[in-house]
Design a protein around this motif. Structure first.
Motif, PDB file in Angstrom:
ATOM      1  N   ASP A 111      -7.392   6.154  13.604  1.00  7.55           N
ATOM      2  CA  ASP A 111      -8.269   7.208  13.100  1.00  7.55           C
ATOM      3  C   ASP A 111      -7.487   8.499  12.893  1.00  7.55           C
ATOM      4  O   ASP A 111      -7.822   9.305  12.036  1.00  7.55           O
ATOM      5  CB  ASP A 111      -9.414   7.465  14.090  1.00  7.55           C
ATOM      6  CG  ASP A 111     -10.287   6.244  14.281  1.00  7.55           C
ATOM      7  OD1 ASP A 111     -10.897   5.805  13.290  1.00  7.55           O
ATOM      8  OD2 ASP A 111     -10.360   5.726  15.406  1.00  7.55           O
TER       9      ASP A 111
ATOM     10  N   ARG B 287       0.825  -1.219   0.000  1.00  4.21           N
ATOM     11  CA  ARG B 287       0.000   0.000   0.000  1.00  4.21           C
ATOM     12  C   ARG B 287       0.856   1.265   0.000  1.00  4.21           C
ATOM     13  O   ARG B 287       0.483   2.285  -0.597  1.00  4.21           O
ATOM     14  CB  ARG B 287      -0.908  -0.015   1.238  1.00  4.21           C
ATOM     15  CG  ARG B 287      -1.883   1.141   1.324  1.00  4.21           C
ATOM     16  CD  ARG B 287      -2.985   0.956   0.295  1.00  4.21           C
ATOM     17  NE  ARG B 287      -3.849   2.115   0.238  1.00  4.21           N
ATOM     18  CZ  ARG B 287      -3.561   3.240  -0.421  1.00  4.21           C
ATOM     19  NH1 ARG B 287      -2.424   3.336  -1.086  1.00  4.21           N
ATOM     20  NH2 ARG B 287      -4.396   4.257  -0.440  1.00  4.21           N
TER      21      ARG B 287
ATOM     22  N   GLU C 177      -8.389   8.130   0.471  1.00  4.09           N
ATOM     23  CA  GLU C 177      -8.988   6.813   0.281  1.00  4.09           C
ATOM     24  C   GLU C 177      -9.469   6.170   1.584  1.00  4.09           C
ATOM     25  O   GLU C 177     -10.388   5.352   1.567  1.00  4.09           O
ATOM     26  CB  GLU C 177      -7.982   5.891  -0.416  1.00  4.09           C
ATOM     27  CG  GLU C 177      -7.646   6.360  -1.838  1.00  4.09           C
ATOM     28  CD  GLU C 177      -6.713   5.405  -2.548  1.00  4.09           C
ATOM     29  OE1 GLU C 177      -6.266   4.421  -1.918  1.00  4.09           O
ATOM     30  OE2 GLU C 177      -6.430   5.646  -3.743  1.00  4.09           O
ATOM     31  N   GLN C 178      -8.829   6.491   2.716  1.00  4.60           N
ATOM     32  CA  GLN C 178      -9.185   5.852   3.973  1.00  4.60           C
ATOM     33  C   GLN C 178      -9.819   6.795   4.979  1.00  4.60           C
ATOM     34  O   GLN C 178     -10.226   6.371   6.057  1.00  4.60           O
ATOM     35  CB  GLN C 178      -7.941   5.197   4.603  1.00  4.60           C
ATOM     36  CG  GLN C 178      -7.360   4.099   3.746  1.00  4.60           C
ATOM     37  CD  GLN C 178      -6.209   3.366   4.421  1.00  4.60           C
ATOM     38  OE1 GLN C 178      -5.346   2.790   3.769  1.00  4.60           O
ATOM     39  NE2 GLN C 178      -6.192   3.364   5.738  1.00  4.60           N
TER      40      GLN C 178
ATOM     41  N   GLU D  58      -4.628   0.353  12.531  1.00  2.00           N
ATOM     42  CA  GLU D  58      -5.923   0.851  12.068  1.00  2.00           C
ATOM     43  C   GLU D  58      -6.326   2.126  12.815  1.00  2.00           C
ATOM     44  O   GLU D  58      -7.374   2.200  13.456  1.00  2.00           O
ATOM     45  CB  GLU D  58      -6.997  -0.236  12.209  1.00  2.00           C
ATOM     46  CG  GLU D  58      -6.695  -1.481  11.397  1.00  2.00           C
ATOM     47  CD  GLU D  58      -7.775  -2.541  11.510  1.00  2.00           C
ATOM     48  OE1 GLU D  58      -8.805  -2.295  12.167  1.00  2.00           O
ATOM     49  OE2 GLU D  58      -7.587  -3.625  10.930  1.00  2.00           O
TER      50      GLU D  58
ATOM     51  N   LEU E 263      -3.625   8.252   1.247  1.00  2.29           N
ATOM     52  CA  LEU E 263      -4.223   7.553   2.393  1.00  2.29           C
ATOM     53  C   LEU E 263      -5.372   8.365   2.982  1.00  2.29           C
ATOM     54  O   LEU E 263      -6.404   7.814   3.375  1.00  2.29           O
ATOM     55  CB  LEU E 263      -3.160   7.306   3.467  1.00  2.29           C
ATOM     56  CG  LEU E 263      -2.101   6.260   3.132  1.00  2.29           C
ATOM     57  CD1 LEU E 263      -0.976   6.298   4.153  1.00  2.29           C
ATOM     58  CD2 LEU E 263      -2.725   4.867   3.076  1.00  2.29           C
ATOM     59  N   ARG E 264      -5.179   9.659   3.054  1.00  5.78           N
ATOM     60  CA  ARG E 264      -6.244  10.502   3.588  1.00  5.78           C
ATOM     61  C   ARG E 264      -7.490  10.452   2.710  1.00  5.78           C
ATOM     62  O   ARG E 264      -8.611  10.314   3.199  1.00  5.78           O
ATOM     63  CB  ARG E 264      -5.727  11.942   3.707  1.00  5.78           C
ATOM     64  CG  ARG E 264      -6.772  12.887   4.287  1.00  5.78           C
ATOM     65  CD  ARG E 264      -6.287  14.317   4.244  1.00  5.78           C
ATOM     66  NE  ARG E 264      -7.373  15.206   4.603  1.00  5.78           N
ATOM     67  CZ  ARG E 264      -7.391  16.503   4.361  1.00  5.78           C
ATOM     68  NH1 ARG E 264      -6.359  17.066   3.759  1.00  5.78           N
ATOM     69  NH2 ARG E 264      -8.412  17.241   4.702  1.00  5.78           N
TER      70      ARG E 264
ATOM     71  N   LEU F 185      -0.165   2.309  10.165  1.00  3.11           N
ATOM     72  CA  LEU F 185      -1.459   1.912   9.597  1.00  3.11           C
ATOM     73  C   LEU F 185      -1.901   0.538  10.087  1.00  3.11           C
ATOM     74  O   LEU F 185      -3.099   0.249  10.118  1.00  3.11           O
ATOM     75  CB  LEU F 185      -1.382   1.901   8.073  1.00  3.11           C
ATOM     76  CG  LEU F 185      -1.176   3.257   7.396  1.00  3.11           C
ATOM     77  CD1 LEU F 185      -1.019   3.069   5.894  1.00  3.11           C
ATOM     78  CD2 LEU F 185      -2.337   4.191   7.700  1.00  3.11           C
TER      79      LEU F 185
ATOM     80  N   LEU G  50      -8.440   9.105   6.769  1.00  2.00           N
ATOM     81  CA  LEU G  50      -7.617   9.357   7.953  1.00  2.00           C
ATOM     82  C   LEU G  50      -7.615  10.837   8.306  1.00  2.00           C
ATOM     83  O   LEU G  50      -7.712  11.702   7.441  1.00  2.00           O
ATOM     84  CB  LEU G  50      -6.180   8.905   7.705  1.00  2.00           C
ATOM     85  CG  LEU G  50      -5.860   7.415   7.832  1.00  2.00           C
ATOM     86  CD1 LEU G  50      -4.422   7.164   7.415  1.00  2.00           C
ATOM     87  CD2 LEU G  50      -6.083   6.937   9.254  1.00  2.00           C
TER      88      LEU G  50
END
Length: 282
Positions: A168, A134, A197-198, A166, A194-195, A163, A200
């Motif tokens: 927040d 990733r 898509e996930q 997991e 990452l921000r 990551l 964060l």
């Protein structure tokens, strides 16, 4: 629904006792919404990293509150804090010193997965491999140890390890300062992806105003532990109100102080910043 993920109010952090007491952070307040990103910038010794350490409770505040998802972390005991720790993770400045030299990349990233209770070795290894992929490391890198990687690659391992819990909220403490300009851009691109898509939430600690545009919505400027300016990133970068912020921006956009290749975009930023300052002065 409008409650921020992180709400820091009147934060004070002190070191030492009696005549040697030093107030490293003095009455600092800020909020970060879910999925948002705040950059805390300032010179060395301004208190930036102390704020980061207070958020993950590596240091305990002397006063103020750190409300994370409705819970004030500042007043919790270590036992009460333990179930929440995985939700706030930190990427450190030193991409080598923060990694266990005796473990390979896959083992480093799998470790937090084991801490969270995953007993199956095959599951831990598969998840670790997915996280390393990733952040852009090939499968051939899984069994190499930290000293076999470049600085940028080691920082990617650090991000993958964070990551694995997991989180927040990801606290990046000078995560790109030890890297060449071109490698900085790669790491910032990973964090931005990452921000998006996930979802964060980020707190990005930096002494460099020039690197925060890619990952932050707002900027908080810190000087000797106190906030001197705060606002939307573009507003602070383009129209700083405080002389300290203007000085920081000038130093960031000075080509002689930039390591690595000077891209054309950086040259254009220098010209634009100087033109804007000339217009204000006139």
């Amino acid at each position: 629904m409008n409650q921020p993920l992180l709400d820091v109010r009147g934060l004070v952090v002190e070191y030492g006792h009696g005549p040697g007491l030093h107030r490293a952070v003095d009455d600092v307040s800020f909020r970060i919404p879910r999925g948002g990103s705040l950059a805390v910038v300032g010179e060395s010794g301004s208190g930036k990293s102390t704020i980061a350490r207070a958020l993950v409770r590596l240091v305990k505040p002397a006063a103020g509150s750190i409300t994370f998802d409705g819970v004030d972390l500042a007043g919790l005991t270590e036992r009460q804090l333990r179930p929440l720790r995985h939700r706030i993770q930190m990427v450190f400045q030193d991409p080598y010193g923060s990694l266990d030299p005796h473990l390979d990349a896959q083992q480093i990233v799998a470790e937090p997965i084991a801490v969270r209770g995953e007993r199956s070795r095959s599951v831990r290894e598969r998840r670790a491999a997915e996280l390393l992929d990733r952040v852009g490391l090939p499968r051939s890198a899984l069994h190499r140890r930290p000293h076999e990687f470049s600085g940028g690659q080691r920082q990617r391992i650090g991000i993958a390890r964070a990551l694995a819990s997991e989180p927040d909220l990801l606290v990046c403490d000078e995560a790109t300062s030890a890297l060449d300009v071109s490698v900085q851009a790669q790491v910032l691109d990973i964090l931005g992806t990452l921000r998006r898509e996930q979802g964060l939430t980020f707190l990005f600690i930096s002494h460099n105003l020039g690197v925060v545009r890619a990952v932050s919505d707002e900027v908080l400027v810190l000087r000797t532990g106190r906030v001197v300016e705060q606002g939307p990133t573009e507003e602070v970068l383009q129209r700083p109100r405080d002389e300290y912020t203007r000085r920081l921006r000038r130093s960031v956009l000075e080509p002689a102080l930039i390591t690595g290749r000077k891209p054309r975009e950086m040259v254009r930023q220098v010209a634009a910043a100087r033109a804007a300052e000339s217009a204000v002065a006139s």
